[in-house]
Motif scaffolding. Sequence first.
Motif, PDB file in Angstrom:
ATOM      1  N   TYR A 213       0.164   0.976 -11.306  1.00 10.66           N
ATOM      2  CA  TYR A 213       0.680   1.151  -9.948  1.00 10.66           C
ATOM      3  C   TYR A 213      -0.343   1.710  -8.974  1.00 10.66           C
ATOM      4  O   TYR A 213      -0.437   1.259  -7.833  1.00 10.66           O
ATOM      5  N   ILE A 214      -1.140   2.691  -9.401  1.00 16.57           N
ATOM      6  CA  ILE A 214      -1.978   3.459  -8.482  1.00 16.57           C
ATOM      7  C   ILE A 214      -3.064   2.607  -7.832  1.00 16.57           C
ATOM      8  O   ILE A 214      -3.625   2.987  -6.791  1.00 16.57           O
ATOM      9  N   LYS A 215      -3.348   1.447  -8.386  1.00 17.02           N
ATOM     10  CA  LYS A 215      -4.374   0.565  -7.821  1.00 17.02           C
ATOM     11  C   LYS A 215      -3.839  -0.275  -6.661  1.00 17.02           C
ATOM     12  O   LYS A 215      -4.610  -0.919  -5.953  1.00 17.02           O
ATOM     13  N   ARG A 216      -2.531  -0.277  -6.463  1.00 19.42           N
ATOM     14  CA  ARG A 216      -1.922  -1.127  -5.445  1.00 19.42           C
ATOM     15  C   ARG A 216      -2.126  -0.556  -4.039  1.00 19.42           C
ATOM     16  O   ARG A 216      -2.211   0.662  -3.848  1.00 19.42           O
ATOM     17  N   ASN A 220       0.644   5.424  -2.444  1.00 19.76           N
ATOM     18  CA  ASN A 220       0.144   6.767  -2.148  1.00 19.76           C
ATOM     19  C   ASN A 220       0.835   7.870  -2.934  1.00 19.76           C
ATOM     20  O   ASN A 220       0.349   9.003  -2.978  1.00 19.76           O
ATOM     21  N   VAL A 221       1.992   7.573  -3.533  1.00 16.46           N
ATOM     22  CA  VAL A 221       2.765   8.610  -4.222  1.00 16.46           C
ATOM     23  C   VAL A 221       3.177   8.108  -5.601  1.00 16.46           C
ATOM     24  O   VAL A 221       3.687   6.991  -5.740  1.00 16.46           O
ATOM     25  N   TYR A 222       2.932   8.944  -6.600  1.00 17.99           N
ATOM     26  CA  TYR A 222       3.423   8.662  -7.956  1.00 17.99           C
ATOM     27  C   TYR A 222       4.128   9.911  -8.470  1.00 17.99           C
ATOM     28  O   TYR A 222       3.579  11.010  -8.409  1.00 17.99           O
ATOM     29  N   MET A 223       5.365   9.733  -8.956  1.00 12.69           N
ATOM     30  CA  MET A 223       6.160  10.869  -9.414  1.00 12.69           C
ATOM     31  C   MET A 223       6.675  10.655 -10.828  1.00 12.69           C
ATOM     32  O   MET A 223       6.982   9.525 -11.227  1.00 12.69           O
TER      33      MET A 223
END
Length: 345
Positions: A213-216, A220-223
């Motif tokens: 996900y973080i590469k998309r 800006n937010v991951y929880m």
Amino acid sequence: MKAGTLTLLVIEISLGIFLTHCARVNTLNLQTHTFAEPPAKIIWIQVAGLSDEHLPLLKFSTPTPDVPISFERSVCTGKMWSYNLYALRPSANENFLSQINGSKNQKNTCSDFDYPPFWKNLGKSSAMAGVLENGIEEGRGLDAAFNCPSEKNFYSDLTVVWKMARTKNPSAVFFNGPSNVPLTAGVYFDKACQQESCHSSLYENVKLTFETYIKRPFANVYMVRDFEYAQLIQKGEILKAREHLLEIDKLYNYFLDFQKGNANILVLLTTTAARSLEFPEQGNQWADFDKKGKNVVFRQQSLMSSAFASGAMAENFCGLYEESEMRNRILFVPPPVNFFDVFGQ
């Protein structure tokens, strides 16, 4: 000496003092830290049932207690008042939602989602949030927002929810491996959790979803929202709770290591609805506790929660404040210092 020359000299001296001050290495909690640096990305772990009083489960369960646990790596720690408009000891889900949207007006109804989550106000345009939920059943977490038909619903277009839970929805969409991690807004269920218990671990699923996900763009937010630890404490299953806390410790270390190479990332870990514990004394009582989980006194839910922060703007989370202030503390960026405000016209 002419007035103009004198003014220029004063400015040069003041500027020299200012630059010398800025040349110092700023620290927070004895760690190098850059202040007033807005985070480009936010990683946030919410752990229900956890109190900082539980951390001896980690510290004294390892063969090398001198090695810092993940929580000791935090740059800043804070304490939060854990209540809302209707209850002195609200549920974990209510309090965590209050941390996200800044409202104490939590009723466990669709109106709870009328308050925008903090990622709605990140940057010039809204950010996306990827949220992994563990230990909370279908319709009880952030996925409930997707069933609330409201013009004020700020979640359904901006949130990806991956749930480690069983679903009764025959048309549910699942995730089950690196090649199948949905990244568009919606609710998705872990295929490995559709039996009596999950066959995938929290840590495995976090790595799977986060690294994809973080590469998309706009991710800006991951929880991570974990409710399993609270369930184990509630049942008095102290040894299983310790094993789960060790996994959370591993997970927090993973994110702190990731943040070390990315100075513009904020890493948060917050708790709520903590059950206070009284550990046994040393000697044989502690040995029985360590091997069998005995001699622990379980007390009622605490009135306070904890916050741990590292990275960009971590300084916002020191101190004592209400859980509902978390949203504003995430979004707060101090105004830049004006040279003439410091040294005069």
